[in-house]
Design a protein around this motif. Structure first.
Motif, PDB file in Angstrom:
ATOM      1  N   HIS A   5      24.444  35.483  36.592  1.00  0.00           N
ATOM      2  CA  HIS A   5      25.195  35.518  37.820  1.00  0.00           C
ATOM      3  C   HIS A   5      26.660  35.954  37.645  1.00  0.00           C
ATOM      4  CE1 HIS A   5      22.105  34.126  40.204  1.00  0.00           C
ATOM      5  NE2 HIS A   5      22.573  34.341  41.315  1.00  0.00           N
ATOM      6  N   ALA A   6      27.253  35.410  36.428  1.00  0.00           N
ATOM      7  CA  ALA A   6      28.667  35.661  36.240  1.00  0.00           C
ATOM      8  C   ALA A   6      28.754  37.063  35.779  1.00  0.00           C
ATOM      9  CB  ALA A   6      29.099  34.834  34.992  1.00  0.00           C
ATOM     10  N   TYR A   8      28.228  39.581  37.437  1.00  0.00           N
ATOM     11  CA  TYR A   8      28.620  40.540  38.485  1.00  0.00           C
ATOM     12  C   TYR A   8      30.084  40.661  38.719  1.00  0.00           C
ATOM     13  CZ  TYR A   8      23.834  40.524  40.943  1.00  0.00           C
ATOM     14  OH  TYR A   8      22.665  40.403  40.997  1.00  0.00           O
ATOM     15  N   THR A   9      31.032  39.762  37.967  1.00  0.00           N
ATOM     16  CA  THR A   9      32.442  39.840  38.044  1.00  0.00           C
ATOM     17  C   THR A   9      32.818  40.879  36.962  1.00  0.00           C
ATOM     18  OG1 THR A   9      32.339  37.972  36.693  1.00  0.00           O
ATOM     19  CG2 THR A   9      32.841  37.680  39.245  1.00  0.00           C
ATOM     20  N   ASN A  10      31.968  41.365  36.075  1.00  0.00           N
ATOM     21  CA  ASN A  10      32.503  42.344  35.038  1.00  0.00           C
ATOM     22  C   ASN A  10      32.568  43.688  35.739  1.00  0.00           C
ATOM     23  OD1 ASN A  10      32.164  40.211  33.381  1.00  0.00           O
ATOM     24  ND2 ASN A  10      30.108  40.922  32.554  1.00  0.00           N
ATOM     25  N   LEU A  48      34.379  37.705  43.361  1.00  0.00           N
ATOM     26  CA  LEU A  48      34.075  39.342  43.130  1.00  0.00           C
ATOM     27  C   LEU A  48      35.559  40.124  43.472  1.00  0.00           C
ATOM     28  CD1 LEU A  48      30.808  40.150  44.910  1.00  0.00           C
ATOM     29  CD2 LEU A  48      31.297  40.331  42.205  1.00  0.00           C
ATOM     30  N   HIS A  51      38.179  39.297  40.668  1.00  0.00           N
ATOM     31  CA  HIS A  51      37.869  39.924  39.317  1.00  0.00           C
ATOM     32  C   HIS A  51      38.011  41.461  39.749  1.00  0.00           C
ATOM     33  CE1 HIS A  51      36.374  35.632  38.451  1.00  0.00           C
ATOM     34  NE2 HIS A  51      36.909  36.135  37.275  1.00  0.00           N
TER      35      HIS A  51
END
Lengths: 181, 181
Positions: A5-6, A8-10, A48, A51
């Motif tokens: 899930h993390a 998605y913030t890239n 979201l 980031h």
């Protein structure tokens, strides 16, 4: 599909603000698929937003939500209450009509404020904030504000109606479609 | 009394972890005075937790809450749902008994995990997490878990029962006293 899930913030650092905001909306849609819990969805969406703007090198210091305080729904004087966010601790209650968020809630219009110190009745949760965008989340059937998207920046003139306003208004409509408040 | 709400997130860098956690609890009590909205209170508390541990130079990558999913209250198989947090995007649903958070929820015991990769059935929201602490928020009357405090660290062995467990358990009791879920 992200492995974690993390991931998605890239956000890629070389893309335009418009491309990043499009990616943010796509990621939000993927994350809230099958899930209408507003706290859960807006908590992930705060992450979201944070980031996304950080990846664009914009010096934001707060990204999140205020929502209609259910205790005031049937009262003459309604207020917003603090929802999920990322950044420093914030004011819990904002009366409709007061400050940038309250003005957004009472007028149902996006507020793009280049210099918050020039905004009449500005409510400062953080003395270092210099510019701000607040976008209404609108129940179209009742023509009522059910919350706002709020992003603060440590620099002047951080946001534009043309790009940030446009995509955050699309996002606000997605929130209405996907969340049960 | 802070001039701005954001000032509550200013922790001195030279104080001990014990002193910082005591300051965090005092700040939380001041912030939720007269306010029992759980979303609002736990959103600000996520920010306090994040900035407290960051000021201690601990390499945390997530700090926040999962709460009992009301849709599963009367079902045999209960689950936790993502609440307010700071950090990267996270998993929305965690069944009771699964992973570190789910084990905390089903056993009502604080979980201090030095290496998450050695924890049976670990649910990874972020592949970079190495250690974790999860503290139950317990309705003492019903002897039931109503949520958990969850903090993730990018280094092994980030937390101890003696200090982090002790103060986060005090904080969990304050949450029960101050929040209406």
């Amino acid at each position: 599909m992200s492995q974690y899930h993390a991931d998605y913030t890239n956000f890629q650092v070389s893309i335009s603000r418009e491309e990043a905001l499009k990616q943010l909306i796509e990621s939000y849609e993927a994350l809230c698929d099958g899930q209408n819990n507003w706290v859960s969805n807006l908590s992930n969406l705060s992450s979201l937003l944070w980031h996304c703007y950080k990846s664009l090198q914009l010096n934001i210091n707060w990204a999140g939500f205020y929502v209609l305080d259910n205790n005031t729904i049937n009262k003459n004087e309604q207020q917003l209450i603090l929802g999920p966010f990322q950044g420093k601790v914030a004011c819990q209650l904002i009366p409709f009509g007061k400050g940038v968020c309250g003005t957004c809630a009472s007028t149902l219009k996006t507020q793009v404020v280049k210099n918050v110190h020039e905004f009449p009745g500005h409510i400062a949760c953080d003395g270092k904030t210099k510019s701000e965008i607040v976008v209404p989340i609108i129940n179209q059937v009742a023509n009522k504000c059910i919350g706002v998207i709020d992003i603060d920046c440590l620099d002047y003139d951080g946001f534009s109606q043309e790009i940030d306003g446009k995509y955050l208004e699309i996002l606000a409509r997605k929130i209405v479609e996907t969340c049960k408040f």
